[in-house]
Motif scaffolding. Structure first.
Motif, PDB file in Angstrom:
ATOM      1  N   HIS A   1       0.846  -1.182   0.000  1.00  0.00           N
ATOM      2  CA  HIS A   1       0.000   0.000   0.000  1.00  0.00           C
ATOM      3  C   HIS A   1       0.886   1.238   0.000  1.00  0.00           C
ATOM      4  O   HIS A   1       1.833   1.319   0.792  1.00  0.00           O
ATOM      5  CB  HIS A   1      -0.891  -0.018   1.261  1.00  0.00           C
ATOM      6  CG  HIS A   1      -1.545   1.286   1.583  1.00  0.00           C
ATOM      7  ND1 HIS A   1      -1.490   1.859   2.838  1.00  0.00           N
ATOM      8  CD2 HIS A   1      -2.290   2.127   0.811  1.00  0.00           C
ATOM      9  CE1 HIS A   1      -2.164   2.992   2.836  1.00  0.00           C
ATOM     10  NE2 HIS A   1      -2.667   3.166   1.619  1.00  0.00           N
TER      11      HIS A   1
ATOM     12  N   VAL B   1       1.291  -4.854   3.280  1.00  0.00           N
ATOM     13  CA  VAL B   1       0.004  -4.983   3.972  1.00  0.00           C
ATOM     14  C   VAL B   1      -0.270  -6.436   4.350  1.00  0.00           C
ATOM     15  O   VAL B   1      -0.606  -6.730   5.492  1.00  0.00           O
ATOM     16  CB  VAL B   1      -1.142  -4.453   3.088  1.00  0.00           C
ATOM     17  CG1 VAL B   1      -2.487  -4.743   3.720  1.00  0.00           C
ATOM     18  CG2 VAL B   1      -0.971  -2.966   2.828  1.00  0.00           C
TER      19      VAL B   1
ATOM     20  N   SER C   1      -1.202  -2.867  11.304  1.00  0.00           N
ATOM     21  CA  SER C   1      -2.232  -1.849  11.071  1.00  0.00           C
ATOM     22  C   SER C   1      -3.508  -2.404  10.457  1.00  0.00           C
ATOM     23  O   SER C   1      -4.551  -1.743  10.492  1.00  0.00           O
ATOM     24  CB  SER C   1      -1.673  -0.753  10.160  1.00  0.00           C
ATOM     25  OG  SER C   1      -1.280  -1.293   8.912  1.00  0.00           O
ATOM     26  N   VAL C   2      -3.458  -3.621   9.905  1.00  0.00           N
ATOM     27  CA  VAL C   2      -4.647  -4.164   9.232  1.00  0.00           C
ATOM     28  C   VAL C   2      -5.126  -5.470   9.850  1.00  0.00           C
ATOM     29  O   VAL C   2      -6.142  -6.018   9.410  1.00  0.00           O
ATOM     30  CB  VAL C   2      -4.388  -4.379   7.720  1.00  0.00           C
ATOM     31  CG1 VAL C   2      -3.908  -3.105   7.074  1.00  0.00           C
ATOM     32  CG2 VAL C   2      -3.430  -5.529   7.478  1.00  0.00           C
TER      33      VAL C   2
ATOM     34  N   PHE D   1      -8.355  -6.891   7.537  1.00  0.00           N
ATOM     35  CA  PHE D   1      -8.092  -7.377   6.181  1.00  0.00           C
ATOM     36  C   PHE D   1      -7.898  -8.887   6.201  1.00  0.00           C
ATOM     37  O   PHE D   1      -7.357  -9.440   7.164  1.00  0.00           O
ATOM     38  CB  PHE D   1      -6.837  -6.732   5.603  1.00  0.00           C
ATOM     39  CG  PHE D   1      -6.954  -5.263   5.292  1.00  0.00           C
ATOM     40  CD1 PHE D   1      -8.047  -4.506   5.708  1.00  0.00           C
ATOM     41  CD2 PHE D   1      -5.955  -4.624   4.573  1.00  0.00           C
ATOM     42  CE1 PHE D   1      -8.156  -3.163   5.419  1.00  0.00           C
ATOM     43  CE2 PHE D   1      -6.042  -3.276   4.270  1.00  0.00           C
ATOM     44  CZ  PHE D   1      -7.134  -2.552   4.706  1.00  0.00           C
TER      45      PHE D   1
ATOM     46  N   MET E   1     -11.008  -6.152   2.453  1.00  0.00           N
ATOM     47  CA  MET E   1     -10.705  -5.048   3.356  1.00  0.00           C
ATOM     48  C   MET E   1     -11.994  -4.567   4.007  1.00  0.00           C
ATOM     49  O   MET E   1     -12.889  -4.055   3.317  1.00  0.00           O
ATOM     50  CB  MET E   1     -10.038  -3.901   2.585  1.00  0.00           C
ATOM     51  CG  MET E   1      -8.809  -4.339   1.794  1.00  0.00           C
ATOM     52  SD  MET E   1      -7.864  -2.967   1.109  1.00  0.00           S
ATOM     53  CE  MET E   1      -9.073  -2.249   0.024  1.00  0.00           C
TER      54      MET E   1
ATOM     55  N   LEU F   1     -12.764  -0.084   6.825  1.00  0.00           N
ATOM     56  CA  LEU F   1     -11.751   0.779   6.220  1.00  0.00           C
ATOM     57  C   LEU F   1     -11.666   2.125   6.921  1.00  0.00           C
ATOM     58  O   LEU F   1     -12.680   2.670   7.395  1.00  0.00           O
ATOM     59  CB  LEU F   1     -12.048   0.968   4.733  1.00  0.00           C
ATOM     60  CG  LEU F   1     -11.649  -0.244   3.872  1.00  0.00           C
ATOM     61  CD1 LEU F   1     -12.345  -0.199   2.527  1.00  0.00           C
ATOM     62  CD2 LEU F   1     -10.142  -0.285   3.691  1.00  0.00           C
TER      63      LEU F   1
ATOM     64  N   GLU G   1      -6.870   6.365   6.626  1.00  0.00           N
ATOM     65  CA  GLU G   1      -5.443   6.084   6.436  1.00  0.00           C
ATOM     66  C   GLU G   1      -5.183   4.878   5.540  1.00  0.00           C
ATOM     67  O   GLU G   1      -4.037   4.623   5.159  1.00  0.00           O
ATOM     68  CB  GLU G   1      -4.731   5.884   7.787  1.00  0.00           C
ATOM     69  CG  GLU G   1      -5.398   4.894   8.705  1.00  0.00           C
ATOM     70  CD  GLU G   1      -6.302   5.560   9.718  1.00  0.00           C
ATOM     71  OE1 GLU G   1      -7.062   6.490   9.353  1.00  0.00           O
ATOM     72  OE2 GLU G   1      -6.263   5.137  10.906  1.00  0.00           O
ATOM     73  N   ASP G   2      -6.222   4.158   5.177  1.00  0.00           N
ATOM     74  CA  ASP G   2      -6.072   3.065   4.214  1.00  0.00           C
ATOM     75  C   ASP G   2      -6.084   3.595   2.781  1.00  0.00           C
ATOM     76  O   ASP G   2      -5.844   2.829   1.833  1.00  0.00           O
ATOM     77  CB  ASP G   2      -7.201   2.046   4.369  1.00  0.00           C
ATOM     78  CG  ASP G   2      -7.183   1.344   5.706  1.00  0.00           C
ATOM     79  OD1 ASP G   2      -8.279   1.133   6.279  1.00  0.00           O
ATOM     80  OD2 ASP G   2      -6.082   1.021   6.194  1.00  0.00           O
TER      81      ASP G   2
ATOM     82  N   TYR H   1      -2.885   0.392  -4.062  1.00  0.00           N
ATOM     83  CA  TYR H   1      -2.544  -0.962  -3.619  1.00  0.00           C
ATOM     84  C   TYR H   1      -1.955  -1.737  -4.791  1.00  0.00           C
ATOM     85  O   TYR H   1      -2.515  -1.746  -5.893  1.00  0.00           O
ATOM     86  CB  TYR H   1      -3.776  -1.666  -3.071  1.00  0.00           C
ATOM     87  CG  TYR H   1      -4.165  -1.166  -1.710  1.00  0.00           C
ATOM     88  CD1 TYR H   1      -4.808   0.059  -1.558  1.00  0.00           C
ATOM     89  CD2 TYR H   1      -3.872  -1.893  -0.562  1.00  0.00           C
ATOM     90  CE1 TYR H   1      -5.142   0.548  -0.305  1.00  0.00           C
ATOM     91  CE2 TYR H   1      -4.213  -1.419   0.697  1.00  0.00           C
ATOM     92  CZ  TYR H   1      -4.837  -0.201   0.813  1.00  0.00           C
ATOM     93  OH  TYR H   1      -5.171   0.282   2.055  1.00  0.00           O
TER      94      TYR H   1
END
Length: 125
Positions: free
Chosen positions: A37, A47, A62-63, A67, A82, A85, A88-89, A93
């Motif tokens: 990302h 990611v 962070s995911v 995700f 995902m 959301l 900041e996402d 990608y």
């Protein structure tokens, strides 16, 4: 090797998207596909990654919990579901193949080689 990322779009915070990475011609010694990302003005960051032979998956801190990466062998696609959301996402990608998932202490090392065209995700109210 051909990789095509798709499925991006614009969603509100809390929404969901499913990205697809269609692949073909991957050499037998490449056993993973990783999603990266790139947020606006920032460096590209890993990611999630899936290791084909071991069916193992890895996620950036962070995911995690939001995700999910998966593979469809019949269609030669890797998906990145995902959910929840956040703004900041937002970013582009990219998917890329690698020999294995270069995942260390919650972070990914970038595979070598050039990057193809990614898919844009925008999370905004």
């Amino acid at each position: 090797v051909q990789l095509q990322a798709s499925g991006g779009g614009s969603v509100q915070p809390g929404g969901s998207l499913r990205l697809s990475c269609a692949y073909s011609g991957i050499p037998s010694n490449y056993d993973a596909i990783v999603w990266f990302h790139q947020a606006p003005g920032k460096e590209r960051e890993g990611v999630s990654c899936i290791r084909f032979s071991l069916s193992t998956t890895f996620y950036a801190d962070s995911v995690k919990g939001r995700f999910t990466i998966s593979r469809d062998n019949a269609e030669n696609k890797v998906y990145l579901q995902m959910n929840s959301l956040k703004p900041e996402d937002t970013g582009v990608y990219y998917c890329k193949t690698d020999h294995f998932c270069r995942y260390y202490s919650g972070r990914f090392l970038s595979p070598s080689g050039s990057w193809g065209q990614g898919t844009q995700v925008t999370v905004s109210s």
